[in-house]
Design an enzyme around this catalytic site. Structure first.
Site, PDB file in Angstrom:
ATOM      1  N   TYR A 187       0.843  -1.185   0.000  1.00  0.00           N
ATOM      2  CA  TYR A 187       0.000   0.000   0.000  1.00  0.00           C
ATOM      3  C   TYR A 187       0.880   1.237   0.000  1.00  0.00           C
ATOM      4  O   TYR A 187       1.735   1.400   0.881  1.00  0.00           O
ATOM      5  CB  TYR A 187      -0.912   0.009   1.237  1.00  0.00           C
ATOM      6  CG  TYR A 187      -1.865   1.192   1.254  1.00  0.00           C
ATOM      7  CD1 TYR A 187      -2.852   1.316   0.283  1.00  0.00           C
ATOM      8  CD2 TYR A 187      -1.779   2.174   2.228  1.00  0.00           C
ATOM      9  CE1 TYR A 187      -3.731   2.402   0.276  1.00  0.00           C
ATOM     10  CE2 TYR A 187      -2.659   3.260   2.247  1.00  0.00           C
ATOM     11  CZ  TYR A 187      -3.631   3.367   1.260  1.00  0.00           C
ATOM     12  OH  TYR A 187      -4.491   4.432   1.257  1.00  0.00           O
ATOM     13  N   ASP A 282       9.319   3.601   0.987  1.00  0.00           N
ATOM     14  CA  ASP A 282       8.118   4.173   1.574  1.00  0.00           C
ATOM     15  C   ASP A 282       8.199   3.894   3.071  1.00  0.00           C
ATOM     16  O   ASP A 282       7.893   2.790   3.524  1.00  0.00           O
ATOM     17  CB  ASP A 282       6.881   3.541   0.940  1.00  0.00           C
ATOM     18  CG  ASP A 282       5.586   4.088   1.530  1.00  0.00           C
ATOM     19  OD1 ASP A 282       5.640   4.674   2.634  1.00  0.00           O
ATOM     20  OD2 ASP A 282       4.538   3.916   0.897  1.00  0.00           O
ATOM     21  N   LYS A 310       2.671   9.742   8.624  1.00  0.00           N
ATOM     22  CA  LYS A 310       2.380   9.349  10.015  1.00  0.00           C
ATOM     23  C   LYS A 310       3.287  10.015  11.057  1.00  0.00           C
ATOM     24  O   LYS A 310       3.023  11.116  11.503  1.00  0.00           O
ATOM     25  CB  LYS A 310       2.441   7.824  10.131  1.00  0.00           C
ATOM     26  CG  LYS A 310       1.419   7.150   9.188  1.00  0.00           C
ATOM     27  CD  LYS A 310       1.271   5.695   9.424  1.00  0.00           C
ATOM     28  CE  LYS A 310       0.510   4.974   8.339  1.00  0.00           C
ATOM     29  NZ  LYS A 310      -0.918   4.959   8.484  1.00  0.00           N
TER      30      LYS A 310
HETATM   31  C1  LIG Z   1       3.240   2.289   3.603  1.00  0.00           C
HETATM   32  C2  LIG Z   1       2.253   3.400   3.390  1.00  0.00           C
HETATM   33  N1  LIG Z   1       2.454   4.281   2.408  1.00  0.00           N
HETATM   34  C3  LIG Z   1       1.616   5.314   2.186  1.00  0.00           C
HETATM   35  C4  LIG Z   1       0.496   5.487   2.957  1.00  0.00           C
HETATM   36  C5  LIG Z   1      -0.431   6.624   2.692  1.00  0.00           C
HETATM   37  O1  LIG Z   1      -0.290   7.598   3.668  1.00  0.00           O
HETATM   38  P1  LIG Z   1      -1.501   8.619   3.962  1.00  0.00           P
HETATM   39  O2  LIG Z   1      -2.599   7.805   4.559  1.00  0.00           O
HETATM   40  O3  LIG Z   1      -0.903   9.616   4.898  1.00  0.00           O
HETATM   41  O4  LIG Z   1      -1.878   9.210   2.649  1.00  0.00           O
HETATM   42  C6  LIG Z   1       0.240   4.588   4.001  1.00  0.00           C
HETATM   43  C7  LIG Z   1      -0.948   4.750   4.844  1.00  0.00           C
HETATM   44  O5  LIG Z   1      -1.294   3.952   5.657  1.00  0.00           O
HETATM   45  C8  LIG Z   1       1.134   3.509   4.224  1.00  0.00           C
HETATM   46  O6  LIG Z   1       0.915   2.614   5.184  1.00  0.00           O
END
Ligand SMILES: Cc1ncc(COP(=O)(O)O)c(C=O)c1O
Length: 483
Positions: A187, A282, A310
């Site tokens: 994700y 990421d 986060k």
């Molecule tokens: C690994 C990862 N990347 C990107 C995101 C997206 O972040 P946001 O919810 O702040 O858009 C998340 C959200 O949970 C995530 O877990």
């Protein structure tokens, strides 16, 4: 790679976890006994009356009545009244041990007072936003550069999703190449190009409703840990526009739900170097949760770009950003007079003083208190206790952790994939429903989890909190069919 600074006390035996997960997915599901499940569900009807009324009313004004992806909807969403440290209270006054921790950002625990005080101070002086530069932008960027050696410059944005969009745009601008490769099931937020191979590896555009085909034309996925497939894709891409970047969640897709072997990231780094692609980490979940050096510090691998979210604001709003090599980051230079080389990024509220002050002091507090390490040890204690319960009741379930990211797989739904489409079609619904039931059962026993299968621990999780949680987990796990 000094493990003593990181949340992970010992990297798990990835092969052994997959053996257990494969066995879990091979077997028929073992849900909670029907009589016990009725008792668990009865809790919501009798004890969560105000939550039910509020969220019922919300259905008329908000699609589905709930807006957060991680909000638990079964049997209905809870409305929260208060959060503090390891606990959350719903509007009916019921107390829960909170292992959702807002989906990961609050390694210090919920509503941590020393950071809140700094936020109040800032609000009283300049308010949350001005549109002009504020010193806390500089302080936060400097701090990141100190904590993570791969970060030479940093650009703050509004969310992890935005950070990913920027990183990909920057990678394409810098390399002049097209394709972006992700791991199936991972994700990376909900941007047009990343709603691809979402949750279930091999499913490509299955979730891409409302997204034109052109948006995902240059997105590709490979099966988790299949470095041979990654190499083949990168080799083929030489003939079709080249690989601009490979983006990974460094502990594995879905925050390590499908874990990686310890040397995985290093091998992806080598492939990126061989094919002239950028490596994007990421670190939206792992950044600072695994340690102040992030997953890159733990694994000793230097990405070209890193996406943050986060923890970057310690749980306060507008949490996102991208950092990395200076020459790539310079493509995001803002202000009037772009050169045409610029990868466009923006955002009215990006890098607002409120988000920056919160992130700055949250990270400093995490450093001062050693929060990632302490949260990691709490994760170890929780995992060990869960595995003891699983063994004692001879259950097929699997618990494992990467420090303060704790996985408890009971239905195995997250491990299905498109290599066996018939099994996927047949089993995804019942397995998903079982996961929902487990989440509801935990909640009825005073435990909030992420979708019934993941727990984030924090600095606030003392041994007493974890041991209390384990007793509650045992009440649910001992109610499974066939014991
Ligand atoms: C690994 C990862 N990347 C990107 C995101 C997206 O972040 P946001 O919810 O702040 O858009 C998340 C959200 O949970 C995530 O877990």
């Amino acid at each position: 790679m000094a493990d003593a600074q990181y949340a992970i006390s010992q990297w798990h035996d990835t092969e052994e976890i997959y053996t257990r997960l494969r066995e879990l997915v091979r077997q028929p599901i073992r849900p909670i006994r029907r009589d016990r499940m009725s008792e668990f569900l009865n809790y919501f009807e009798t004890k969560c009356v105000c939550s039910k009324a509020l969220t019922e009313e919300a259905k008329q004004y908000i699609p589905g009545g709930v807006q957060h992806n991680l909000a638990f909807n079964y049997p209905f969403p809870l409305a929260v009244g208060k959060a503090e440290g390891p606990y959350m209270w719903d509007v009916d006054g019921n107390r829960y041990i909170d292992f959702l921790q807002a989906g990961g950002p609050t390694v210090l625990g919920s509503n941590y007072a020393p950071v809140r005080d700094k936020v109040f101070e800032l609000l009283q002086t300049c308010g949350p936003v001005t549109g002009l530069f504020h010193e806390y932008e500089l302080k936060l960027a400097q701090l990141l550069c100190r904590l993570m050696p791969s970060i030479e410059m940093f650009r703050m944005l509004g969310s992890g999703t935005e950070g990913v969009i920027a990183a990909i745009r920057g990678a394409r601008t810098f390399t002049g190449k097209k394709k972006v490769i992700k791991v199936g099931g991972a994700y990376h937020g909900w941007s047009d190009q990343m709603v691809f191979g979402l949750h279930v590896p091999g499913t490509g555009r299955m979730e891409a409703k409302g997204i034109p085909g052109g948006c995902t034309r240059d997105t590709q996925e490979f099966y988790p840990n299949d470095l041979g497939q990654l190499r083949r894709l990168m080799a083929l891409n030489r003939l079709r526009g080249g690989t601009a970047a490979v983006i990974v969640e460094p502990v594995g897709p879905e925050s390590g739900t499908r874990p990686v072997p310890r040397d995985f990231n290093q091998k992806v780094r080598e492939l990126c170097d061989e094919f002239g692609a950028l490596l994007i980490f990421d670190e939206v979940v792992t950044g600072f949760r695994l340690g102040l050096g992030g997953a890159q510090g733990y694994f000793g691998v230097k990405p070209d770009l890193t996406v943050f979210g986060k923890c970057i604001t310690g749980g306060y709003p507008m949490a996102g950003g991208v950092g990395g090599r200076r020459e790539i980051m310079m493509r995001f230079a803002a202000g009037i007079g772009g050169t045409g080389e610029r990868a466009y990024v923006g955002g009215t509220l990006s890098a607002n003083p409120l988000s920056c002050v919160a992130g700055y002091y949250a990270l400093l507090e995490m450093e001062r208190t050693n929060a990632p390490l302490i949260a990691g040890r709490a994760g170890d204690r929780l995992t060990k206790g869960l595995n003891e319960i699983i063994t004692r009741y001879k259950l097929p379930f699997v618990a494992f952790n990467q420090g303060s990211i704790v996985h408890l797989e009971t239905s195995g739904v997250m491990l299905l994939d498109f290599k066996n489409p018939l099994k996927l079609l047949r089993e995804v619904k019942p397995r998903k429903h079982m996961m929902e039931e487990m989440g509801a059962a935990y909640m009825s026993q005073g435990l909030i989890t992420l979708a019934g299968s993941r727990m984030y621990t924090s600095l606030a999780d003392t041994d007493a909190v974890i041991d209390d949680a384990l007793n509650r987990f045992e009440d649910v796990l001992s109610s499974v069919e066939g014991i």
